[in-house]
Design a protein around this motif. Structure first.
Motif, PDB file in Angstrom:
ATOM      1  N   TYR A   1      -5.472   0.087  18.409  1.00  0.00           N
ATOM      2  CA  TYR A   1      -6.616   0.179  17.486  1.00  0.00           C
ATOM      3  C   TYR A   1      -7.574  -0.987  17.719  1.00  0.00           C
ATOM      4  N   ASN A   2      -7.039  -2.197  17.832  1.00  0.00           N
ATOM      5  CA  ASN A   2      -7.881  -3.376  18.028  1.00  0.00           C
ATOM      6  C   ASN A   2      -8.627  -3.332  19.361  1.00  0.00           C
ATOM      7  N   ALA A   3      -8.027  -2.672  20.359  1.00  0.00           N
ATOM      8  CA  ALA A   3      -8.661  -2.573  21.670  1.00  0.00           C
ATOM      9  C   ALA A   3      -9.808  -1.565  21.673  1.00  0.00           C
ATOM     10  N   ALA A   4      -9.706  -0.546  20.825  1.00  0.00           N
ATOM     11  CA  ALA A   4     -10.749   0.493  20.792  1.00  0.00           C
ATOM     12  C   ALA A   4     -10.893   1.025  19.370  1.00  0.00           C
ATOM     13  N   PRO A   5     -11.367   0.194  18.451  1.00  0.00           N
ATOM     14  CA  PRO A   5     -11.412   0.588  17.033  1.00  0.00           C
ATOM     15  C   PRO A   5     -12.274   1.806  16.732  1.00  0.00           C
ATOM     16  N   SER A   6     -13.420   1.923  17.384  1.00  0.00           N
ATOM     17  CA  SER A   6     -14.307   3.051  17.086  1.00  0.00           C
ATOM     18  C   SER A   6     -13.736   4.379  17.576  1.00  0.00           C
ATOM     19  N   GLN A   7     -12.847   4.320  18.571  1.00  0.00           N
ATOM     20  CA  GLN A   7     -12.220   5.535  19.092  1.00  0.00           C
ATOM     21  C   GLN A   7     -10.817   5.754  18.511  1.00  0.00           C
ATOM     22  N   SER A   8     -10.420   4.873  17.585  1.00  0.00           N
ATOM     23  CA  SER A   8      -9.055   4.948  17.041  1.00  0.00           C
ATOM     24  C   SER A   8      -9.058   4.898  15.519  1.00  0.00           C
ATOM     25  N   ALA A   9     -10.143   5.360  14.914  1.00  0.00           N
ATOM     26  CA  ALA A   9     -10.280   5.275  13.460  1.00  0.00           C
ATOM     27  C   ALA A   9      -9.203   6.062  12.730  1.00  0.00           C
ATOM     28  N   THR A  10      -8.744   7.153  13.357  1.00  0.00           N
ATOM     29  CA  THR A  10      -7.644   7.927  12.775  1.00  0.00           C
ATOM     30  C   THR A  10      -6.492   7.967  13.788  1.00  0.00           C
ATOM     31  N   LEU A  11      -5.317   8.288  13.309  1.00  0.00           N
ATOM     32  CA  LEU A  11      -4.154   8.372  14.199  1.00  0.00           C
ATOM     33  C   LEU A  11      -4.379   9.412  15.285  1.00  0.00           C
TER      34      LEU A  11
ATOM     35  N   ILE B   1      -7.089  10.690   4.181  1.00  0.00           N
ATOM     36  CA  ILE B   1      -6.979  11.741   5.196  1.00  0.00           C
ATOM     37  C   ILE B   1      -8.247  12.578   5.120  1.00  0.00           C
ATOM     38  N   THR B   2      -8.959  12.664   6.247  1.00  0.00           N
ATOM     39  CA  THR B   2     -10.195  13.443   6.320  1.00  0.00           C
ATOM     40  C   THR B   2     -10.035  14.521   7.390  1.00  0.00           C
ATOM     41  N   ASP B   3     -11.108  15.233   7.644  1.00  0.00           N
ATOM     42  CA  ASP B   3     -11.072  16.240   8.712  1.00  0.00           C
ATOM     43  C   ASP B   3     -10.793  15.592  10.066  1.00  0.00           C
ATOM     44  N   ASP B   4     -11.167  14.316  10.207  1.00  0.00           N
ATOM     45  CA  ASP B   4     -10.939  13.603  11.468  1.00  0.00           C
ATOM     46  C   ASP B   4      -9.503  13.115  11.615  1.00  0.00           C
ATOM     47  N   GLY B   5      -8.778  13.057  10.494  1.00  0.00           N
ATOM     48  CA  GLY B   5      -7.383  12.654  10.581  1.00  0.00           C
ATOM     49  C   GLY B   5      -6.959  11.606   9.574  1.00  0.00           C
ATOM     50  N   VAL B   6      -5.828  10.972   9.882  1.00  0.00           N
ATOM     51  CA  VAL B   6      -5.206   9.970   9.011  1.00  0.00           C
ATOM     52  C   VAL B   6      -5.777   8.589   9.353  1.00  0.00           C
ATOM     53  N   ASN B   7      -6.306   7.911   8.350  1.00  0.00           N
ATOM     54  CA  ASN B   7      -6.920   6.602   8.566  1.00  0.00           C
ATOM     55  C   ASN B   7      -5.911   5.623   9.164  1.00  0.00           C
ATOM     56  N   THR B   8      -6.233   5.089  10.336  1.00  0.00           N
ATOM     57  CA  THR B   8      -5.289   4.239  11.072  1.00  0.00           C
ATOM     58  C   THR B   8      -4.997   2.926  10.357  1.00  0.00           C
ATOM     59  N   VAL B   9      -6.039   2.228   9.934  1.00  0.00           N
ATOM     60  CA  VAL B   9      -5.853   0.916   9.305  1.00  0.00           C
ATOM     61  C   VAL B   9      -5.008   1.023   8.046  1.00  0.00           C
ATOM     62  N   ALA B  10      -5.319   1.986   7.193  1.00  0.00           N
ATOM     63  CA  ALA B  10      -4.580   2.158   5.944  1.00  0.00           C
ATOM     64  C   ALA B  10      -3.141   2.580   6.212  1.00  0.00           C
ATOM     65  N   PHE B  11      -2.955   3.447   7.201  1.00  0.00           N
ATOM     66  CA  PHE B  11      -1.603   3.889   7.561  1.00  0.00           C
ATOM     67  C   PHE B  11      -0.751   2.712   8.028  1.00  0.00           C
ATOM     68  N   LEU B  12      -1.305   1.861   8.863  1.00  0.00           N
ATOM     69  CA  LEU B  12      -0.554   0.708   9.359  1.00  0.00           C
ATOM     70  C   LEU B  12      -0.245  -0.276   8.235  1.00  0.00           C
ATOM     71  N   GLU B  13      -1.173  -0.402   7.298  1.00  0.00           N
ATOM     72  CA  GLU B  13      -0.939  -1.276   6.142  1.00  0.00           C
ATOM     73  C   GLU B  13       0.240  -0.742   5.317  1.00  0.00           C
ATOM     74  N   ALA B  14       0.288   0.571   5.124  1.00  0.00           N
ATOM     75  CA  ALA B  14       1.420   1.171   4.409  1.00  0.00           C
ATOM     76  C   ALA B  14       2.704   1.013   5.222  1.00  0.00           C
ATOM     77  N   GLY B  15       2.592   1.104   6.552  1.00  0.00           N
ATOM     78  CA  GLY B  15       3.752   0.888   7.408  1.00  0.00           C
ATOM     79  C   GLY B  15       4.299  -0.523   7.278  1.00  0.00           C
ATOM     80  N   ASP B  16       3.406  -1.495   7.142  1.00  0.00           N
ATOM     81  CA  ASP B  16       3.838  -2.878   6.900  1.00  0.00           C
ATOM     82  C   ASP B  16       4.659  -2.960   5.611  1.00  0.00           C
TER      83      ASP B  16
ATOM     84  N   LYS C   1       0.844  -1.194   0.000  1.00  0.00           N
ATOM     85  CA  LYS C   1       0.000   0.000   0.000  1.00  0.00           C
ATOM     86  C   LYS C   1       0.874   1.236   0.000  1.00  0.00           C
ATOM     87  N   SER C   2       0.581   2.164  -0.894  1.00  0.00           N
ATOM     88  CA  SER C   2       1.315   3.419  -0.954  1.00  0.00           C
ATOM     89  C   SER C   2       0.728   4.421   0.033  1.00  0.00           C
TER      90      SER C   2
END
Length: 225
Positions: free
Chosen positions: A70-80, A16-31, A9-10
């Motif tokens: 993120y896995n512990a609190a996904p709804s509260q961790s949607a963005t970084l 990136i939205t007003d709420d922030g950087v998407n956590t799941v996608a960011f971690l996938e790019a980090g992988d 993933k690039s």
């Protein structure tokens, strides 16, 4: 299979939205960065590969911290950003610091590749040294020399500098990124575009998160002057 940058993933594709950087996608790019650095070490001697392993393990460890939060609190961790705010409000975990160090290591990787892209004649060792000097270097050198933290930072700096010293030839690394196991390698033009998009996307995220961390007094990605 396909050329390397088409298999990960690039950062340009991380929403990136007003709420922030998407956590799941960011971690996938980090992988993908971990995979890239493993490709890099595959071109080194056994000694060089062992020297670079702690750098990769450090990045993987911090990805794990953020992913576990993120896995512990996904709804509260949607963005970084939401992850940091939620963790701090609940005074639990260490993902905020782990994410900060992950962003710092990614900044190092991105700046190093940016220097390599800016000058096709520069060797990887030189590009990664320059990248280190404007990202992690000031942080590792900025802690008090005689403190416990200072000793840890000094050791980290030695680890990174040793690893950089074993960087393979530029030509070998770029050929590895362009290689297509099932056909012709991608052209230099295509590789340059993919890599530049990847770098630009990462730089946008790092700049945004540095401002967020600094403003919220959560830490800093780049060392302040």
């Amino acid at each position: 299979m396909a050329p390397f940058l088409e298999t990960v993933k690039s950062f340009k594709d991380v929403p990136i939205t007003d709420d922030g950087v998407n956590t799941v996608a960011f971690l996938e790019a980090g992988d993908g960065v971990v995979r890239m650095l493993k490709e890099l070490t595959g071109l080194m001697s056994s000694v060089g590969s062992k020297a670079f392993s702690p750098v990769i393990n450090d990045i993987q460890g911090n990805i794990t911290k953020v992913r576990e939060r993120y896995n512990a609190a996904p709804s509260q961790s949607a963005t970084l950003e939401q992850l940091v705010i939620n963790e701090n409000n609940n005074k639990v975990g260490s993902a905020t610091e782990g994410q900060m160090w992950l962003l710092r290591s990614l900044a190092f990787t991105g700046k190093s590749l940016q220097y390599a892209q800016a000058d096709p004649s520069v060797d990887l060792k030189v590009a990664f040294t320059k990248g280190y000097d404007v990202t992690l270097g000031p942080i590792h050198r900025g802690a008090g020399f005689f403190s416990v933290q200072g000793a840890i930072m000094k050791a980290a700096g030695l680890m990174f500098n040793t690893a950089i010293g074993y960087c393979p030839p530029r030509k070998s690394f770029y050929e590895k990124l362009a290689a297509n196991p099932n056909g012709e390698p991608c052209s230099q033009e295509i590789l340059d575009k993919q890599l530049n998009d990847w770098i630009t996307g990462l730089d946008t995220i790092i700049t945004r998160m540095d401002k967020f961390y600094t403003k919220g007094k959560h830490g800093e990605i780049y060392k302040s002057a």
